[in-house]
Design an enzyme around this catalytic site. Structure first.
Site, PDB file in Angstrom:
ATOM      1  CE1 TYR A   1      -6.739   2.320  -8.625  1.00 35.36           C
ATOM      2  CE2 TYR A   1      -4.496   1.589  -8.292  1.00 35.36           C
ATOM      3  CZ  TYR A   1      -5.789   1.659  -7.862  1.00 35.36           C
ATOM      4  OH  TYR A   1      -6.155   1.086  -6.669  1.00 35.36           O
TER       5      TYR A   1
ATOM      6  CG  PHE B   1      -8.236   5.208   0.603  1.00 36.33           C
ATOM      7  CD1 PHE B   1      -7.422   5.549  -0.467  1.00 36.33           C
ATOM      8  CD2 PHE B   1      -9.606   5.214   0.426  1.00 36.33           C
ATOM      9  CE1 PHE B   1      -7.966   5.885  -1.698  1.00 36.33           C
ATOM     10  CE2 PHE B   1     -10.166   5.556  -0.802  1.00 36.33           C
ATOM     11  CZ  PHE B   1      -9.344   5.887  -1.863  1.00 36.33           C
ATOM     12  N   PRO B   2      -4.430   3.588   3.431  1.00 33.68           N
ATOM     13  CG  PRO B   2      -2.183   3.023   3.102  1.00 33.68           C
ATOM     14  CD  PRO B   2      -3.493   3.149   2.374  1.00 33.68           C
ATOM     15  CG  LEU B   3      -0.928   7.169   4.524  1.00 33.44           C
ATOM     16  CD1 LEU B   3       0.117   7.954   3.732  1.00 33.44           C
ATOM     17  CD2 LEU B   3      -0.451   6.919   5.943  1.00 33.44           C
ATOM     18  N   GLY B   4      -5.813   7.365   4.950  1.00 30.43           N
ATOM     19  CA  GLY B   4      -7.088   8.062   4.928  1.00 30.43           C
ATOM     20  C   GLY B   4      -7.642   8.297   3.547  1.00 30.43           C
ATOM     21  N   GLY B   5      -6.781   8.546   2.580  1.00 34.85           N
ATOM     22  CA  GLY B   5      -7.219   8.677   1.200  1.00 34.85           C
ATOM     23  C   GLY B   5      -8.118   9.850   0.911  1.00 34.85           C
TER      24      GLY B   5
ATOM     25  N   PRO C   1      -9.832  11.300   6.438  1.00 36.52           N
ATOM     26  CG  PRO C   1      -9.833  13.627   6.325  1.00 36.52           C
ATOM     27  CD  PRO C   1     -10.684  12.433   6.018  1.00 36.52           C
ATOM     28  CG  LEU C   2      -4.225   9.687   8.794  1.00 34.18           C
ATOM     29  CD1 LEU C   2      -2.710   9.611   8.620  1.00 34.18           C
ATOM     30  CD2 LEU C   2      -4.730   8.514   9.619  1.00 34.18           C
TER      31      LEU C   2
END
Length: 288
Positions: free
Chosen positions: A64, A215-219, A223-224
Protein backbone atom coordinates in the site's frame (compact mmCIF):
# COMPACT_ATOMS: atom_id res chain seq x y z
CA UNK A 1 -26.39 -15.95 7.23
CA UNK A 2 -27.71 -14.43 10.44
CA UNK A 3 -29.19 -10.97 10.83
CA UNK A 4 -29.17 -10.40 14.58
CA UNK A 5 -28.22 -7.13 16.24
CA UNK A 6 -24.41 -7.20 16.14
CA UNK A 7 -22.15 -7.56 19.12
CA UNK A 8 -19.43 -4.94 19.26
CA UNK A 9 -16.33 -7.11 19.62
CA UNK A 10 -14.83 -10.31 18.22
CA UNK A 11 -12.09 -12.56 19.57
CA UNK A 12 -9.72 -12.74 16.60
CA UNK A 13 -7.77 -15.98 16.54
CA UNK A 14 -9.28 -16.88 19.89
CA UNK A 15 -7.08 -14.47 21.85
CA UNK A 16 -7.17 -10.97 20.31
CA UNK A 17 -10.32 -8.99 21.19
CA UNK A 18 -11.08 -6.34 18.56
CA UNK A 19 -13.95 -4.01 17.84
CA UNK A 20 -15.85 -5.23 14.81
CA UNK A 21 -15.48 -1.88 13.06
CA UNK A 22 -11.81 -1.31 12.26
CA UNK A 23 -9.79 0.63 9.72
CA UNK A 24 -8.26 -0.25 6.34
CA UNK A 25 -5.04 1.56 5.42
CA UNK A 26 -5.09 1.08 1.64
CA UNK A 27 -6.40 4.57 0.90
CA UNK A 28 -3.91 6.46 3.06
CA UNK A 29 -1.27 6.94 0.32
CA UNK A 30 -3.79 7.52 -2.50
CA UNK A 31 -7.48 7.14 -3.25
CA UNK A 32 -6.69 4.56 -5.94
CA UNK A 33 -3.57 2.67 -6.91
CA UNK A 34 -2.88 5.26 -9.60
CA UNK A 35 -4.45 8.35 -8.04
CA UNK A 36 -2.98 11.56 -6.66
CA UNK A 37 -0.63 11.15 -3.71
CA UNK A 38 -2.23 12.18 -0.45
CA UNK A 39 -0.62 14.42 2.16
CA UNK A 40 1.23 12.20 4.66
CA UNK A 41 0.37 14.57 7.51
CA UNK A 42 -3.31 14.03 6.81
CA UNK A 43 -2.76 10.28 6.86
CA UNK A 44 -1.08 10.54 10.26
CA UNK A 45 -3.98 12.63 11.55
CA UNK A 46 -6.53 10.11 10.25
CA UNK A 47 -4.75 7.24 11.99
CA UNK A 48 -4.51 9.05 15.30
CA UNK A 49 -8.16 10.05 15.14
CA UNK A 50 -9.12 6.46 14.33
CA UNK A 51 -7.51 5.31 17.57
CA UNK A 52 -9.32 8.08 19.46
CA UNK A 53 -12.60 6.80 18.03
CA UNK A 54 -11.96 3.30 19.32
CA UNK A 55 -10.29 1.54 16.39
CA UNK A 56 -8.12 -1.31 17.64
CA UNK A 57 -7.79 -3.28 14.37
CA UNK A 58 -5.88 -1.81 11.43
CA UNK A 59 -5.50 -3.68 8.15
CA UNK A 60 -2.51 -2.76 6.01
CA UNK A 61 0.09 -4.12 3.55
CA UNK A 62 3.64 -3.20 2.58
CA UNK A 63 2.50 -2.71 -1.02
CA UNK A 64 0.00 0.00 0.00
CA UNK A 65 2.32 2.72 -1.30
CA UNK A 66 2.35 5.34 -4.00
CA UNK A 67 4.56 8.29 -4.88
CA UNK A 68 6.87 7.83 -1.91
CA UNK A 69 4.03 7.56 0.63
CA UNK A 70 3.56 4.15 2.28
CA UNK A 71 0.77 3.08 4.61
CA UNK A 72 3.08 1.11 6.91
CA UNK A 73 5.36 4.12 7.35
CA UNK A 74 2.38 6.31 8.21
CA UNK A 75 1.14 3.77 10.74
CA UNK A 76 4.53 3.63 12.46
CA UNK A 77 4.91 7.42 12.46
CA UNK A 78 1.39 8.02 13.78
CA UNK A 79 1.04 5.24 16.34
CA UNK A 80 4.40 3.83 17.46
CA UNK A 81 4.91 2.97 20.27
CA UNK A 82 1.70 1.11 19.62
CA UNK A 83 -1.18 0.82 22.10
CA UNK A 84 -1.15 -2.54 23.84
CA UNK A 85 -4.59 -3.43 22.50
CA UNK A 86 -3.93 -2.50 18.86
CA UNK A 87 -4.05 -5.39 16.38
CA UNK A 88 -2.25 -4.78 13.08
CA UNK A 89 -3.03 -7.14 10.23
CA UNK A 90 -1.08 -7.19 6.99
CA UNK A 91 -1.02 -9.26 3.84
CA UNK A 92 1.65 -10.70 1.57
CA UNK A 93 1.57 -12.26 -1.87
CA UNK A 94 1.15 -9.40 -4.37
CA UNK A 95 4.30 -7.89 -5.89
CA UNK A 96 4.58 -4.40 -7.33
CA UNK A 97 5.16 -4.22 -11.07
CA UNK A 98 7.08 -1.61 -13.05
CA UNK A 99 4.19 0.86 -12.76
CA UNK A 100 4.24 0.64 -8.98
CA UNK A 101 0.94 -1.24 -8.62
CA UNK A 102 0.41 -4.87 -7.52
CA UNK A 103 0.51 -6.93 -10.68
CA UNK A 104 2.38 -10.17 -9.85
CA UNK A 105 2.24 -12.92 -7.27
CA UNK A 106 5.15 -13.91 -5.06
CA UNK A 107 6.40 -17.46 -5.06
CA UNK A 108 7.02 -19.41 -1.85
CA UNK A 109 10.68 -18.41 -1.82
CA UNK A 110 9.78 -14.70 -1.72
CA UNK A 111 7.32 -14.72 1.16
CA UNK A 112 9.82 -14.57 4.02
CA UNK A 113 11.28 -11.39 2.57
CA UNK A 114 7.81 -9.85 2.27
CA UNK A 115 7.00 -10.68 5.88
CA UNK A 116 10.32 -9.17 6.96
CA UNK A 117 9.54 -6.02 4.93
CA UNK A 118 6.34 -5.62 6.95
CA UNK A 119 8.13 -6.22 10.24
CA UNK A 120 10.76 -3.58 9.43
CA UNK A 121 8.42 -0.94 8.07
CA UNK A 122 5.99 -1.29 10.96
CA UNK A 123 8.74 -1.54 13.57
CA UNK A 124 7.48 -4.82 15.01
CA UNK A 125 9.10 -8.04 16.19
CA UNK A 126 5.98 -10.08 15.47
CA UNK A 127 2.97 -9.49 13.24
CA UNK A 128 -0.45 -10.07 14.79
CA UNK A 129 -2.10 -11.38 11.62
CA UNK A 130 -0.69 -12.07 8.17
CA UNK A 131 -2.94 -12.95 5.23
CA UNK A 132 -1.77 -14.80 2.16
CA UNK A 133 -3.38 -12.72 -0.58
CA UNK A 134 -4.03 -14.90 -3.61
CA UNK A 135 -4.60 -14.00 -7.26
CA UNK A 136 -5.71 -10.77 -8.86
CA UNK A 137 -9.16 -9.17 -8.93
CA UNK A 138 -11.04 -11.87 -10.82
CA UNK A 139 -13.05 -14.61 -9.17
CA UNK A 140 -11.12 -16.53 -6.49
CA UNK A 141 -10.03 -20.15 -6.86
CA UNK A 142 -8.39 -22.22 -9.52
CA UNK A 143 -4.93 -22.57 -8.01
CA UNK A 144 -3.25 -24.33 -5.12
CA UNK A 145 -2.08 -22.20 -2.20
CA UNK A 146 -0.49 -25.01 -0.18
CA UNK A 147 3.19 -24.28 -0.89
CA UNK A 148 2.82 -20.58 -0.13
CA UNK A 149 0.67 -21.00 2.95
CA UNK A 150 3.12 -23.59 4.30
CA UNK A 151 5.85 -20.93 4.25
CA UNK A 152 3.74 -18.60 6.36
CA UNK A 153 2.90 -21.47 8.69
CA UNK A 154 6.63 -22.06 9.21
CA UNK A 155 7.15 -18.36 9.97
CA UNK A 156 4.34 -18.62 12.52
CA UNK A 157 6.18 -21.51 14.15
CA UNK A 158 9.31 -19.33 14.29
CA UNK A 159 7.38 -16.68 16.18
CA UNK A 160 7.36 -13.98 13.48
CA UNK A 161 3.59 -14.24 13.01
CA UNK A 162 0.89 -14.71 15.65
CA UNK A 163 -2.08 -15.66 13.46
CA UNK A 164 -2.57 -16.57 9.80
CA UNK A 165 -5.26 -15.60 7.33
CA UNK A 166 -6.10 -16.06 3.67
CA UNK A 167 -7.51 -13.52 1.25
CA UNK A 168 -9.39 -13.81 -2.06
CA UNK A 169 -9.96 -17.54 -1.70
CA UNK A 170 -12.76 -19.97 -2.41
CA UNK A 171 -13.96 -22.72 -0.08
CA UNK A 172 -11.51 -25.28 -1.48
CA UNK A 173 -8.53 -22.99 -0.92
CA UNK A 174 -9.68 -22.22 2.61
CA UNK A 175 -9.85 -25.94 3.33
CA UNK A 176 -6.41 -26.42 1.78
CA UNK A 177 -4.93 -23.78 4.07
CA UNK A 178 -6.65 -25.14 7.18
CA UNK A 179 -5.15 -28.56 6.53
CA UNK A 180 -1.72 -26.95 7.00
CA UNK A 181 -2.25 -24.53 9.91
CA UNK A 182 -5.07 -22.74 11.76
CA UNK A 183 -6.73 -19.91 9.84
CA UNK A 184 -7.86 -17.02 12.04
CA UNK A 185 -9.39 -14.81 9.34
CA UNK A 186 -10.56 -14.72 5.74
CA UNK A 187 -10.52 -11.51 3.72
CA UNK A 188 -12.70 -11.70 0.61
CA UNK A 189 -14.65 -9.25 -1.51
CA UNK A 190 -18.15 -8.91 -0.05
CA UNK A 191 -20.67 -6.17 0.62
CA UNK A 192 -24.38 -5.54 0.86
CA UNK A 193 -24.87 -5.55 -2.92
CA UNK A 194 -22.22 -8.14 -3.81
CA UNK A 195 -22.69 -11.32 -1.80
CA UNK A 196 -20.76 -13.84 -3.84
CA UNK A 197 -18.92 -16.53 -1.95
CA UNK A 198 -21.40 -16.87 0.89
CA UNK A 199 -20.28 -20.48 1.25
CA UNK A 200 -16.97 -19.17 2.59
CA UNK A 201 -18.79 -16.89 5.02
CA UNK A 202 -20.90 -19.84 6.20
CA UNK A 203 -17.76 -21.90 6.84
CA UNK A 204 -16.27 -19.02 8.84
CA UNK A 205 -19.45 -18.79 10.92
CA UNK A 206 -19.43 -22.50 11.67
CA UNK A 207 -15.81 -22.48 12.81
CA UNK A 208 -15.44 -19.07 14.48
CA UNK A 209 -13.15 -17.65 11.80
CA UNK A 210 -13.22 -13.89 11.28
CA UNK A 211 -14.65 -12.83 7.92
CA UNK A 212 -13.15 -9.46 6.96
CA UNK A 213 -14.43 -8.17 3.61
CA UNK A 214 -12.12 -6.00 1.57
CA UNK A 215 -13.99 -3.26 -0.31
CA UNK A 216 -16.93 -3.29 2.17
CA UNK A 217 -18.18 -0.17 0.38
CA UNK A 218 -17.61 -1.46 -3.14
CA UNK A 219 -14.09 -0.19 -3.66
CA UNK A 220 -14.88 1.27 -7.06
CA UNK A 221 -15.05 -2.19 -8.65
CA UNK A 222 -18.65 -3.03 -7.76
CA UNK A 223 -19.82 0.29 -6.30
CA UNK A 224 -22.88 0.66 -4.13
CA UNK A 225 -26.11 1.74 -5.80
CA UNK A 226 -27.56 4.40 -3.45
CA UNK A 227 -30.97 4.16 -5.11
CA UNK A 228 -31.36 0.59 -3.88
CA UNK A 229 -30.69 1.80 -0.33
CA UNK A 230 -32.67 5.05 -0.38
CA UNK A 231 -35.54 3.99 1.87
CA UNK A 232 -33.23 2.61 4.53
CA UNK A 233 -30.82 5.54 4.45
CA UNK A 234 -33.73 7.97 4.75
CA UNK A 235 -35.23 6.08 7.69
CA UNK A 236 -31.97 6.23 9.63
CA UNK A 237 -30.84 9.64 8.35
CA UNK A 238 -27.65 7.90 7.29
CA UNK A 239 -25.40 7.76 4.25
CA UNK A 240 -25.21 4.73 1.94
CA UNK A 241 -21.75 3.98 3.31
CA UNK A 242 -23.05 3.95 6.87
CA UNK A 243 -25.93 1.64 6.00
CA UNK A 244 -23.60 -0.68 4.10
CA UNK A 245 -21.31 -0.97 7.12
CA UNK A 246 -24.23 -1.43 9.51
CA UNK A 247 -25.57 -4.18 7.24
CA UNK A 248 -22.22 -5.96 7.28
CA UNK A 249 -22.09 -5.93 11.08
CA UNK A 250 -25.66 -7.24 11.22
CA UNK A 251 -25.13 -9.87 8.52
CA UNK A 252 -22.92 -12.21 10.53
CA UNK A 253 -21.44 -12.37 14.04
CA UNK A 254 -18.02 -13.20 12.57
CA UNK A 255 -17.95 -10.23 10.16
CA UNK A 256 -15.42 -7.46 10.80
CA UNK A 257 -15.55 -4.24 8.77
CA UNK A 258 -12.39 -2.39 7.75
CA UNK A 259 -13.49 0.64 5.70
CA UNK A 260 -10.56 2.68 4.48
CA UNK A 261 -10.20 6.39 3.91
CA UNK A 262 -7.66 9.18 3.76
CA UNK A 263 -10.20 11.75 4.93
CA UNK A 264 -10.98 12.76 8.50
CA UNK A 265 -14.56 13.51 7.52
CA UNK A 266 -15.10 10.10 5.95
CA UNK A 267 -13.48 8.45 8.95
CA UNK A 268 -15.98 10.09 11.29
CA UNK A 269 -18.82 9.10 8.97
CA UNK A 270 -17.69 5.48 8.79
CA UNK A 271 -17.20 5.07 12.51
CA UNK A 272 -20.69 6.44 13.21
CA UNK A 273 -22.10 3.39 11.38
CA UNK A 274 -21.53 1.31 14.52
CA UNK A 275 -24.44 3.16 16.16
CA UNK A 276 -26.96 2.17 13.48
CA UNK A 277 -29.23 -0.77 14.27
CA UNK A 278 -31.02 -2.09 11.22
CA UNK A 279 -34.49 -3.57 11.66
CA UNK A 280 -35.78 -6.77 10.06
CA UNK A 281 -37.67 -4.54 7.62
CA UNK A 282 -34.44 -2.76 6.72
CA UNK A 283 -32.66 -6.04 6.15
CA UNK A 284 -35.47 -7.32 3.96
CA UNK A 285 -35.30 -4.19 1.80
CA UNK A 286 -31.53 -4.46 1.45
CA UNK A 287 -31.83 -8.11 0.46
CA UNK A 288 -34.22 -7.28 -2.39
Amino acid sequence: MTTDTPVTTFLLGGDLPVHRLGFGAMRLPTGTFRGAVRDPETGVAVLRRAIELGVDHIDTAWFYRWGGVAANDLIRTALSPYPDDLVIATKVGPLLGDEGVPSHQAGPEQLRGLVEDNLRSLGLDRLDLVYLRVGGMGDPGGESIADRFAVLAALREEGLIRHLGVSHVDAAQLAEARAIAPVAAVQNNFHVQDRGGEDVLKQCEEDGIAFVPFFPLGGGLRPLDPARMAEVTARHEATPAQVALAWLLAASPVALAIPGTGSLGHLEENMAAARIRLTPADLALLAA
